[in-house]
Design an enzyme around this catalytic site. Structure first.
Site, PDB file in Angstrom:
ATOM      1  N   GLY A  20      13.260 -12.446  53.784  1.00  0.00           N
ATOM      2  CA  GLY A  20      13.829 -13.493  52.931  1.00  0.00           C
ATOM      3  C   GLY A  20      14.458 -12.873  51.691  1.00  0.00           C
ATOM      4  O   GLY A  20      13.854 -12.033  51.038  1.00  0.00           O
ATOM      5  N   HIS A  37      10.235 -15.486  59.459  1.00  0.00           N
ATOM      6  CA  HIS A  37      11.151 -14.731  60.331  1.00  0.00           C
ATOM      7  C   HIS A  37      11.481 -13.349  59.802  1.00  0.00           C
ATOM      8  O   HIS A  37      12.101 -12.554  60.498  1.00  0.00           O
ATOM      9  CB  HIS A  37      12.444 -15.519  60.560  1.00  0.00           C
ATOM     10  CG  HIS A  37      13.496 -15.328  59.508  1.00  0.00           C
ATOM     11  ND1 HIS A  37      13.299 -15.649  58.194  1.00  0.00           N
ATOM     12  CD2 HIS A  37      14.769 -14.851  59.581  1.00  0.00           C
ATOM     13  CE1 HIS A  37      14.401 -15.382  57.506  1.00  0.00           C
ATOM     14  NE2 HIS A  37      15.299 -14.890  58.310  1.00  0.00           N
TER      15      HIS A  37
END
Length: 505
Positions: free
Chosen positions: A431, A428
């Protein structure tokens, strides 16, 4: 009794250059194995985190991500395996970047708010324009200011979209359909949202009064933390066919990326559910390895209440991104003295990376109905999947990967291999590599802002003191993360974008 680092390593096995297996026994009661995807640089970070925890550095905060992936593999009803994506880092309950699927037909199977996260339906939306970098550079500062003026940003920011309690109830139920009805969205925006911008199981009655009170003033606001709106330009096109389908046809084309979620409302829905589930766990005698993994059986009243409340918070987040799209269109139209239509300000796609959804997947050769938890991970469905928009049937679903201030972002597409290996899921974003507190100690906010200015990036920040938390140094390298997913075959690179203006909370 904690094991030594070398003992822990006995349970870890490298399957191929991008994937490690976590064998059963790494933590107690594992129902399935764990896996995590890494390249060499990311692998080093993961193992350092584990080594520090074994030295007794695991006190304070969260367990190492590998342990969290293992603990999720011990939850009742989990199928196939617990999966860590390349941007995985420790979080509340589930690691952020950990996904797991639970069998809806198993009466023991659970839903866990920690597997969705506090910012329900935190996600990313990408808009394209027909402008070129050369059109925007001369007015870049004005444009950044116009967006900063139009979109309310920052911790307690209040929305400018008029809304009363009745509107909120309707927005929670209808999602993007509410924005469409009220004139804040275009009809085609909906086609390009995951779930078409509306989760049908939403029930506003399952959202507490406190959550609604927090959500009412915040609609159409950006919030703080890692949320942002960025003006970006196309830096590289890896897949011309997919890019054309998205309306991207040349380097230098200008886009806008919006990263935001459900604000205080989603946070409260999660908090309320965790309290209810602690009681349900005692009643149903559900044992978990980590009390942050509070959960309830999917079919229990608590499980159902949470899923209905979570869906409503998800709808709120889609309305929120739609409202900011409306404000962005206005800001651009004002600066370029034209209409959003003439600027071709269309939504390429809108994805969620904190959500749980019911999906059909093939496990061990059989199609099963699963509750897929994606926390800090993004749905990445392959070409021809019935749940993706007609425009993207041949390319696979667009996946939007946001970078961090000043770094690149990517658009990927979903693959068949991702469908079989990771339930159609990929990374996504970057991180975190440093905790927020560490970032504040190690970095100076003025340095971070100066560095962005040196890169020619216009920046508008509501809370400059929070900037270090989001500095690129606080994160893993987004290119490492995206390349790992690409090399592993769970998603493919389509477009790379670089920022020229950042608006942050």
């Amino acid at each position: 009794m904690s094991r030594s680092y070398n003992d822990e390593l006995q349970f870890l096995e490298k399957i191929n250059k991008n994937c490690w297996r976590i064998r059963k026994g790494f933590v107690p009661n594992m129902q399935v194995e764990g896996v995590f995807y890494v390249n060499d640089a990311l692998e080093k970070l993961m193992f350092e985190e584990l080594r520090n925890a074994c030295r007794g550095g695991g006190v304070g905060g969260f367990l190492p991500a590998m342990k969290q992936i293992g603990n999720v593999a011990a939850l009742p009803g989990i199928v196939h395996r617990s999966i860590g994506l390349p941007d995985v880092h420790s979080g509340y309950g589930f690691a952020i970047g950990n996904m797991a699927a639970f069998d809806m037909n198993d009466p023991e199977a659970v839903v866990s708010p920690g597997g969705v996260g506090f910012d329900i339906n935190c996600g990313v939306r990408l808009l394209r324009t027909n402008l070129d970098e050369s059109d925007v550079q001369p007015v870049k500062e004005q444009l950044a200011q116009a967006m900063f003026d139009h979109i309310p940003v920052g911790v307690g920011s209040k929305g400018v979209i008029p809304m009363n309690a009745k509107d909120l109830e309707e927005a929670l139920e209808m999602g993007v359909d509410w924005s469409l009805r009220e004139g804040y969205a275009w009809a085609e925006d909906k086609e390009h949202c995951e779930e078409y911008g509306r989760m049908l199981q939403a029930d506003p009655n399952k959202v507490s009064a406190r959550a609604k009170k927090r959500g009412l003033p915040q609609l159409g606001t950006l919030g703080a933390g890692n949320h942002y709106a960025e003006i970006q330009v196309v830096d590289e096109i890896f897949n011309e066919y997919a890019a054309k389908k998205m309306g991207i046809d040349h380097k230098g084309q200008v886009c806008v990326m919006i990263h935001s979620g459900s604000r205080g409302l989603g946070h409260q829905v999660a908090t309320d559910a965790l309290v209810a589930m602690e009681k349900a766990m005692k009643r149903d005698k559900i044992i978990v390895n980590d009390r942050q993994l509070a959960c309830a059986r999917i079919a229990s009243p608590e499980g159902q209440d949470y899923l209905k409340g979570m869906a409503a918070a998800g709808n709120y987040a889609w309305v929120n991104r739609s409202s900011m799209t409306f404000l962005t269109r206005q800001a651009f139209a004002k600066v370029f003295n034209t209409t959003p239509d003439d600027l071709d300000l269309h939504v390429i796609y809108d994805v969620s990376h904190n959500i749980a959804k019911v999906e059909q997947h093939v496990v061990d050769g059989k199609e099963r109905t699963l509750l897929v938890h994606r926390k800090g991970s993004t749905r990445a469905f392959p070409p021809h999947h019935p749940l993706i928009a007609v425009d993207y049937q041949l390319t696979g679903q667009p996946v939007l990967i946001g970078g961090t201030m000043g770094t690149c972002s990517y658009v990927l597409t979903g693959t068949e291999q991702g469908m079989t290996e990771t339930f159609g899921t990929t990374c996504h974003g970057a991180g975190r590599a440093l905790s927020r507190a560490k970032s504040r100690r190690n970095l100076d906010f003025q340095d971070v802002l100066d560095k962005l200015a040196d890169m020619g990036i216009a920046i508008r920040v509501a809370s400059p003191k929070l900037v270090m938390e989001e500095a690129p140094e606080s994160y893993k390298n987004v290119t490492d993360v995206v390349n790992t997913c690409h090399d592993a075959g769970i998603s493919k690179k389509a477009i790379k974008l670089r920022p020229i203006a950042v608006i942050k909370g």
